[in-house]
Each structure stands twice: as structure tokens, then as C-alpha cells.
Design a protein around this motif. Structure first.
Motif, PDB file in Angstrom:
ATOM      1  N   GLY A 284      41.241  11.981  34.686  1.00 34.96           N
ATOM      2  CA  GLY A 284      40.023  11.179  34.513  1.00 34.96           C
ATOM      3  C   GLY A 284      38.849  11.668  35.343  1.00 34.96           C
ATOM      4  N   ARG A 285      39.112  12.021  36.614  1.00 36.69           N
ATOM      5  CA  ARG A 285      37.991  12.436  37.458  1.00 36.69           C
ATOM      6  C   ARG A 285      37.425  13.786  37.018  1.00 36.69           C
ATOM      7  N   GLU A 286      38.315  14.710  36.595  1.00 37.39           N
ATOM      8  CA  GLU A 286      37.826  15.991  36.072  1.00 37.39           C
ATOM      9  C   GLU A 286      36.959  15.743  34.836  1.00 37.39           C
ATOM     10  N   ILE A 316      45.587   4.967  42.276  1.00 36.83           N
ATOM     11  CA  ILE A 316      46.118   6.260  42.738  1.00 36.83           C
ATOM     12  C   ILE A 316      45.727   6.525  44.198  1.00 36.83           C
ATOM     13  N   CYS A 317      46.294   7.604  44.751  1.00 39.12           N
ATOM     14  CA  CYS A 317      45.963   8.077  46.102  1.00 39.12           C
ATOM     15  C   CYS A 317      46.376   7.096  47.188  1.00 39.12           C
ATOM     16  N   THR A 318      47.379   6.252  46.950  1.00 39.44           N
ATOM     17  CA  THR A 318      47.748   5.287  47.979  1.00 39.44           C
ATOM     18  C   THR A 318      48.862   5.809  48.870  1.00 39.44           C
ATOM     19  N   GLY A 319      49.506   6.922  48.482  1.00 40.23           N
ATOM     20  CA  GLY A 319      50.614   7.418  49.303  1.00 40.23           C
ATOM     21  C   GLY A 319      50.272   8.692  50.064  1.00 40.23           C
ATOM     22  N   GLU A 320      49.148   9.315  49.734  1.00 38.42           N
ATOM     23  CA  GLU A 320      48.829  10.632  50.283  1.00 38.42           C
ATOM     24  C   GLU A 320      48.053  10.535  51.585  1.00 38.42           C
ATOM     25  N   GLU A 321      48.306  11.475  52.486  1.00 35.85           N
ATOM     26  CA  GLU A 321      47.498  11.587  53.692  1.00 35.85           C
ATOM     27  C   GLU A 321      46.104  12.069  53.298  1.00 35.85           C
ATOM     28  N   GLN A 324      45.793  15.698  52.270  1.00 36.06           N
ATOM     29  CA  GLN A 324      46.361  15.964  50.940  1.00 36.06           C
ATOM     30  C   GLN A 324      45.402  15.523  49.849  1.00 36.06           C
ATOM     31  N   CYS A 325      44.800  14.373  50.081  1.00 41.94           N
ATOM     32  CA  CYS A 325      43.900  13.801  49.098  1.00 41.94           C
ATOM     33  C   CYS A 325      42.701  14.723  48.892  1.00 41.94           C
ATOM     34  N   LYS A 326      42.198  15.256  50.003  1.00 41.92           N
ATOM     35  CA  LYS A 326      41.040  16.136  49.896  1.00 41.92           C
ATOM     36  C   LYS A 326      41.415  17.446  49.202  1.00 41.92           C
ATOM     37  N   ASP A 327      42.568  18.019  49.580  1.00 37.23           N
ATOM     38  CA  ASP A 327      42.993  19.279  48.955  1.00 37.23           C
ATOM     39  C   ASP A 327      43.247  19.099  47.473  1.00 37.23           C
ATOM     40  N   CYS A 328      43.847  17.956  47.147  1.00 39.36           N
ATOM     41  CA  CYS A 328      44.141  17.651  45.754  1.00 39.36           C
ATOM     42  C   CYS A 328      42.846  17.598  44.949  1.00 39.36           C
ATOM     43  N   LEU A 329      41.852  16.922  45.484  1.00 38.56           N
ATOM     44  CA  LEU A 329      40.584  16.808  44.758  1.00 38.56           C
ATOM     45  C   LEU A 329      39.859  18.141  44.668  1.00 38.56           C
ATOM     46  N   SER A 330      39.932  18.930  45.760  1.00 39.34           N
ATOM     47  CA  SER A 330      39.347  20.265  45.746  1.00 39.34           C
ATOM     48  C   SER A 330      39.913  21.086  44.600  1.00 39.34           C
ATOM     49  N   ALA A 331      41.249  21.074  44.514  1.00 39.86           N
ATOM     50  CA  ALA A 331      41.918  21.862  43.470  1.00 39.86           C
ATOM     51  C   ALA A 331      41.526  21.339  42.083  1.00 39.86           C
ATOM     52  N   ARG A 332      41.421  20.031  41.971  1.00 42.16           N
ATOM     53  CA  ARG A 332      41.051  19.454  40.670  1.00 42.16           C
ATOM     54  C   ARG A 332      39.641  19.884  40.254  1.00 42.16           C
ATOM     55  N   MET A 333      38.720  19.902  41.210  1.00 45.81           N
ATOM     56  CA  MET A 333      37.347  20.309  40.904  1.00 45.81           C
ATOM     57  C   MET A 333      37.290  21.790  40.529  1.00 45.81           C
TER      58      MET A 333
HETATM   59 FE1  FES Z   1      44.098  11.606  46.375  1.00 47.52          FE
HETATM   60 FE2  FES Z   1      44.812  13.484  44.473  1.00 47.52          FE
HETATM   61  S1  FES Z   1      46.046  12.424  45.888  1.00 47.52           S
HETATM   62  S2  FES Z   1      42.857  12.855  45.130  1.00 47.52           S
END
Ligand code: FES
Ligand code: 5AD
Length: 353
Positions: A284-286, A316-321, A324-333
Motif C-alpha cells: 500500500g505505501r509503495e 502493521i509495524c507493531t513488532g519491529e524495532e 528494522q522499521c526504517k530499513d524496511c521502509l527504505s528498501a520498500r521505497m
Molecule cells: Fe515498519 Fe516495514 S516493519 S515499515
């Protein structure tokens, strides 16, 4: 695609304005081809102003205690199953420190309308964050307050304020909120914030109960008139312990369509691809970014409280540090050709283009 809608899209892209009736038609007669054309034009405007940069805002959810009872919201005061928490000043400062290490240059303090956060308490926190991180922007998203309170917080150093208008249609507003909340006060807050020199964000949910293309047309007209610096829009998602629990969620399709429309109405607007959008669709965010959004808001809250800040189900994003959340979003972008930048990411005024 019918030629009518093609004309509407061209007019919008050139004049950044339509009539209420035209906005309504743009929504009612939409089709996939129209959505693709709108997204093309929206992305072109976005790239002209902001390139392929995506701004990140580190979101710190400071309290889920709320005196309000909005019918759609999981942390409404009548929800007795909500496990309440409030971060201490030390915890908030730790989140900011971690965020700074990770490269965030904007912090967003968000919370319910928790009476504990008086002007004194909140101003202290604002002052401390701004003195430790003078190169960062500080955004507040703490609901409706008095003009005096907004003035004190601004003086303490707050740069921006997010307060979704929720809906620009009075009757619709009343159907989403209890009688003690008022549309006029909401609008008063937004005007005060603007006059006090904040960068101001408004916004609304897509697919909320009783929403129609006519109420949405009012939202679009309001955005055209108010010209917010930021605009948060995401799908409505039901929460199991609210009166709207059986109402269907909004769609990715209409949310992305409206993101494109809003980019064309007010090209410099900072437009997040929201967590709610990422919740109803894995990409969705992408998809939001590809429709014209240019902001993402990774979560910096302590993992121990994340699950408790549940405005809607399955967030979403309730279990990640945070990292991790930032890296995940970076990769998604990166996966869709955009890059996260370390920057305050202030709004560009029209003349800075
Ligand atoms: Fe938070 Fe993906 S886990 S952005
Ligand atoms: N679904 C989606 N968004 C919601 N919000 C509150 N409850 C929900 C829900 N059930 C949004 C509101 C509010 C913001 C903080 O979150 O628009 O302004």
C-alpha cells in the motif's frame, strides 16, 4: 475513459481547481485509465518539486489515553478493552535519541487527548527536544487545544502541527463524532495553528461510514482553499471494539486516486503514504508513493507499547524495532525507484520551485 473525465483531469492539472460538482464527478465516474492518467500527472508535479526524495518522520506515540470518544477510533474513551499507557519524558527522549541516531530529522509526537499533557508538561518536552536537536523539526499531533496552548507550544519550539479535519462536511462530521465535539472547533484549531505560524497538516479517512462522493468533494474543496502544508489521508479501517466494527474498510484504489487528486490541487503539499494504507495492502505505501505521495512515517515508539496504540485492527509495524522499521521502509521505497533522505523536509513554498 470517457472524454469528460479526461477534460476534468486536464483542467485540474492546469488550474489546480475544480467546482464541487466537478470534484464529485471526478470521483463518481473514475476508471483505471483515469487513475493512471491522474497518477502520471501527480508524479510529474511531485518530481518537479521534490524529485524522487521521500521524507521520513519518526513517529513517537506518546499516549493512548484520550478524553474523546470518536466513533471510529480504537483508543476512544469508551473502549474499556484498550490497555492504556503513557510514555514518560525519559522514554520520549530515548525514542528521539534513537531516531536521531537512525537519521531522522523530524520527530512527530502523537497521542490521544490525554489531560496529563498540560501546556507545562508538553512545553517542557518540546523545549528539551529542540534544545538537544536544534537541527530537527518537531511536529505535534495531540488533538484539539486552545489557541493559547498552541501559542505556548509554538513559542517552546514546535514547528508543525497535524490535526486531521476528518471531514469538511458538517453533517458527516457529526455522524462520526459524539455531540460534545464540534466541527466549528476543529476548524477553529486549524485556523489558529495557521495564524500562529505552524506548518499545518489536515486530512481525512477514505471510506469512513456515511462518506459519499459529495462529502469527499467538500474535503477536496477545503484542501484547495486551505492549502495545507501537509495532508494525511488513509483508508478507514474498522476496529473491533468500536461502533463501526462491522463497517467495511476503505480501499487502496480510492485512497491512491485521491492522493493523486490532492497532489494536483496543491502540488507542494507534503503527502504521507500512511501506515493505514500499508495495513490494508502489503504494498500500500509503495502504491501511495507511486500515486504522488512523498512522505513516510516509520514508528519510533518503544516496541512494548506499539500494539497498544491501535486506532484500527491489524495495524502493521507493531513488532519491529525502530531500526528494522526504517530499513524496511527504505528498501520498500528503493523497490519503486525512490530514496529516503535525511533532511527536515520542510514544505517548499510555490516560489521556491
Ligand atoms: Fe515498519 Fe516495514 S516493519 S515499515
Ligand atoms: N481507521 C483509520 N484511521 C483512523 N484514525 C482513527 N481511527 C481510525 C480508523 N479506525 C485516524 C484519524 C485520526 C488519526 C490519528 O488516525 O483520522 O485523525
Amino acid at each position: 475513459m470517457n472524454s469528460n473525465i479526461q477534460t476534468l483531469i486536464n483542467t485540474l492539472a492546469e488550474a489546480h481547481s475544480l467546482s464541487l460538482g466537478q470534484y464529485q464527478e471526478l470521483i463518481d465516474v473514475r476508471c483505471p485509465e483515469a487513475a493512471a492518467l491522474l497518477a502520471d500527472k501527480a508524479v510529474a508535479e511531485r518530481v518537479k518539486i521534490y524529485g524522487k526524495d521521500v521524507y521520513v518522520r519518526g513517529l513517537i506515540e506518546i499516549s493512548n489515553i484520550c478524553k474523546n470518544d470518536c466513533l471510529y477510533c480504537g483508543i476512544r474513551r469508551s473502549n474499556k478493552s484498550c490497555d492504556r499507557y503513557r510514555l514518560s519524558r525519559e522514554q520520549i527522549m530515548e525514542c528521539a535519541a534513537e531516531g536521531y541516531r537512525l537519521g531522522f530529522r523530524t520527530f512527530v509526537l502523537q497521542g490521544g487527548e490525554d489531560p496529563y499533557f498540560t501546556d507545562d508538561v508538553l512545553c517542557d518536552i518540546v523545549t528539551e527536544i529542540k534544545s538537544q536537536y536544534p537541527d530537527c523539526a518537531l511536529t505535534l499531533s495531540m488533538g484539539e487545544r486552545s489557541r493559547e496552548s498552541y501559542a505556548l507550544l509554538r513559542r517552546a519550539g514546535a514547528d508543525r502541527y497535524l490535526l486531521r479535519h476528518e471531514t469538511a462536511d458538517r453533517a458527516h462530521y457529526e455522524s462520526l463524532h459524539p455531540a460534545e465535539m464540534s466541527f466549528d472547533n476543529r476548524m477553529r484549531c486549524l485556523r489558529d495553528l495557521r495564524e500562529l505560524g505552524y506548518q499545518v497538516g489536515c486530512g481525512f479517512m477514505v471510506g469512513s461510514p456515511n462518506q459519499t462522493s459529495a462529502t469527499l468533494a467538500n474535503d477536496l474543496k477545503f484542501i484547495e482553499d486551505f492549502k495545507p502544508d501537509m495532508c494525511g489521508i488513509g483508508p478507514f479501517i474498522p476496529h473491533k471494539d468500536t461502533p463501526f466494527k462491522d463497517h467495511p474498510a476503505g480501499t487502496v484504489e480510492l485512497t491512491c486516486y485521491l492522493l493523486s487528486v490532492i497532489r494536483l490541487i496543491h502540488p507542494p503539499v507534503l503527502l504521507p503514504a500512511t501506515t493505514a494504507l500499508g495495513t490494508i495492502h502489503p504494498e500500500g505505501r509503495e502504491m501511495g508513493i507511486q500515486a504522488g505521495a512523498n512522505v513516510v512515517m516509520p514508528n519510533l515508539s518503544p516496541v512494548s507499547v506499539r500494539k497498544k496504540y491501535e486506532l484500527y485492527d491489524n495495524k502493521i509495524c507493531t513488532g519491529e524495532e525502530s531500526a528494522q522499521c526504517k530499513d524496511c521502509l527504505s528498501a520498500r521505497m528503493e523497490s519503486v525507484g525512490y530514496h529516503i533522505v535525511t533532511d527536515r523536509g520542510d514544505v517548499r513554498r510555490q516560489n521556491e520551485r
